[in-house]
Scaffold this motif. Sequence first.
Motif, PDB file in Angstrom:
ATOM      1  N   ARG A  89       0.875  -1.168   0.000  1.00 24.37           N
ATOM      2  CA  ARG A  89       0.000   0.000   0.000  1.00 24.37           C
ATOM      3  C   ARG A  89       0.918   1.225   0.000  1.00 24.37           C
ATOM      4  NH1 ARG A  89      -2.686  -3.326  -1.649  1.00 24.37           N
ATOM      5  NH2 ARG A  89      -4.706  -4.096  -0.926  1.00 24.37           N
ATOM      6  N   GLU A  90       0.934   1.982   1.097  1.00 25.42           N
ATOM      7  CA  GLU A  90       1.950   3.030   1.193  1.00 25.42           C
ATOM      8  C   GLU A  90       3.323   2.429   1.483  1.00 25.42           C
ATOM      9  OE1 GLU A  90      -1.030   3.296   2.663  1.00 25.42           O
ATOM     10  OE2 GLU A  90      -1.892   5.139   1.818  1.00 25.42           O
ATOM     11  N   GLN A  91       3.314   1.166   1.968  1.00 28.08           N
ATOM     12  CA  GLN A  91       4.531   0.430   2.285  1.00 28.08           C
ATOM     13  C   GLN A  91       4.213  -1.056   2.169  1.00 28.08           C
ATOM     14  OE1 GLN A  91       5.336   1.607   6.303  1.00 28.08           O
ATOM     15  NE2 GLN A  91       3.394   0.835   7.088  1.00 28.08           N
TER      16      GLN A  91
ATOM     17  N   SER B 271      -5.045   7.152   5.461  1.00 30.10           N
ATOM     18  CA  SER B 271      -5.545   7.230   4.081  1.00 30.10           C
ATOM     19  C   SER B 271      -6.693   6.262   3.928  1.00 30.10           C
ATOM     20  CB  SER B 271      -4.406   6.866   3.105  1.00 30.10           C
ATOM     21  OG  SER B 271      -4.106   5.477   3.211  1.00 30.10           O
TER      22      SER B 271
END
Length: 489
Positions: free
Chosen positions: A165-167, A486
Amino acid sequence: MLQIGDLVFDNRFARLPSAFFARQAPTALPEPYLIALNPDVAAVLGVDPAEAHRPRFAEYLAGNRLLPGAEPLAAVYAGHQFGVFVPQLGDGRAILLGEVLAADGERYEIQLKGAGPTPFSRNADGRAVLRSTIREYLAGEAMHGLGIATTRALAIVGSDQRIYREQIETAAVLTRIAPNHVRFGSFEFFHYRGQTERVAQLADFVIETQFPDWVELPDRHLRLLDMAVERTARMIAAWQAQGFVHGVMNTDNMSILGLTLDYGPYGFLDHFEAARVFNHTDRGGRYAYAMQAQVGLWNLHALAEALSSLLPQEQRETSLAKFEPLFLAAYGDLMRRKLGLRDTDLADADLVDRLLHAMQDGRVDYSCLLRGLGGFRAHDPATRAPLQALSQTPQAIDAWLDEYALRLASQGEDDAQRQTRMDAANPLYVLRTHLAERAIRQAADQRDYSEIERLRRLLAAPFTPQPGAEDYAAPPPATDVAVELSCSS
């Protein structure tokens, strides 16, 4: 008590025409294992909690093995996202297994969130990450404990499968239950395609399954809109009173039944801030705390438009006009309860407004101050000090307490009785972001899931002091770094 495989399905949504969904089997999750089981939701369904110790339980709730009687599908819908209409969305990472007859005599849809791609995944992997499943699992119980209408979760199943995802994170599947998962956007999907017969079918499905006494009534569709207006108004009033910010109130995240649905970048206020936003992508503040009632009404206008083939404009406008008085009445009642006010005074709205301004100016912790007000005694100056200490502008709190003391004197109630009532309206424990983050970090980094269960227990009884849980009732540490949230949160 039932084994999970003995649940009795009666899948009414699956009997709708195929235009409403795509049949879709879950995608197997590699080597699943149970992370959390909610015994309270298990009891609602009539499932034996001892199932948690049986290997097949995780297999069923990961989607690796299909429950007998399930008919897995992904529902289609559209939606206004940040005010922009998106003509096709749908269950991109959620698969509805079907509807079960529960031990409490009610029916609940069982949905697996994160069970793999569907035709509506828009090239995404259809998975959920451990972080987001823990947050939704706990949020449902936090809201339920506060008496706010919500979806709830039965379990979290995890895997070592790595997804981005973001990481890089690990995958998980959340088992979610609700009377249904129909959204405002479900109606919008067919309305904007000019498929008015499908709009009517969906409206009648909701009525037949949830409000069977209306089926033969000529005004049943108006009743449906009125119900959505009233429940949405009461839900958002409860959000506001308890300091909850949903974070992404798109019409595809709004339940036709007025349930809090789709927990993503949500949060509970620490210090009071009217413009507080939890979704870091919401740079314009569309879904800020103070905007939620306005956005709720905007979304109801979108729903009313989607029902325009069933209801004339005058009826739609009359129904929508009920929102503001319903919201204000519900919010006023809740805030009077929180302030320990037994009767109604026209000046109460101003009293609440001045309190919120004093809290914002002094960066006062919302939940701590309201809980602490129960201990205020007008005749005892020492009871002011703990409340003043919460504020960076204690003189503003002190001035408000003078007004509050006069208001309390007008109702002539014993202080101890008032405090008992206030303690039943002001939670000691709320799902603060730093508490959820602690549970997530222990689960992700140490495979220690005990904090998830500890929080669940606290949030299930948020008004009752529990020994050894004093830190959970405190504001976040001054050194705490805000977590960016998010839609994948």
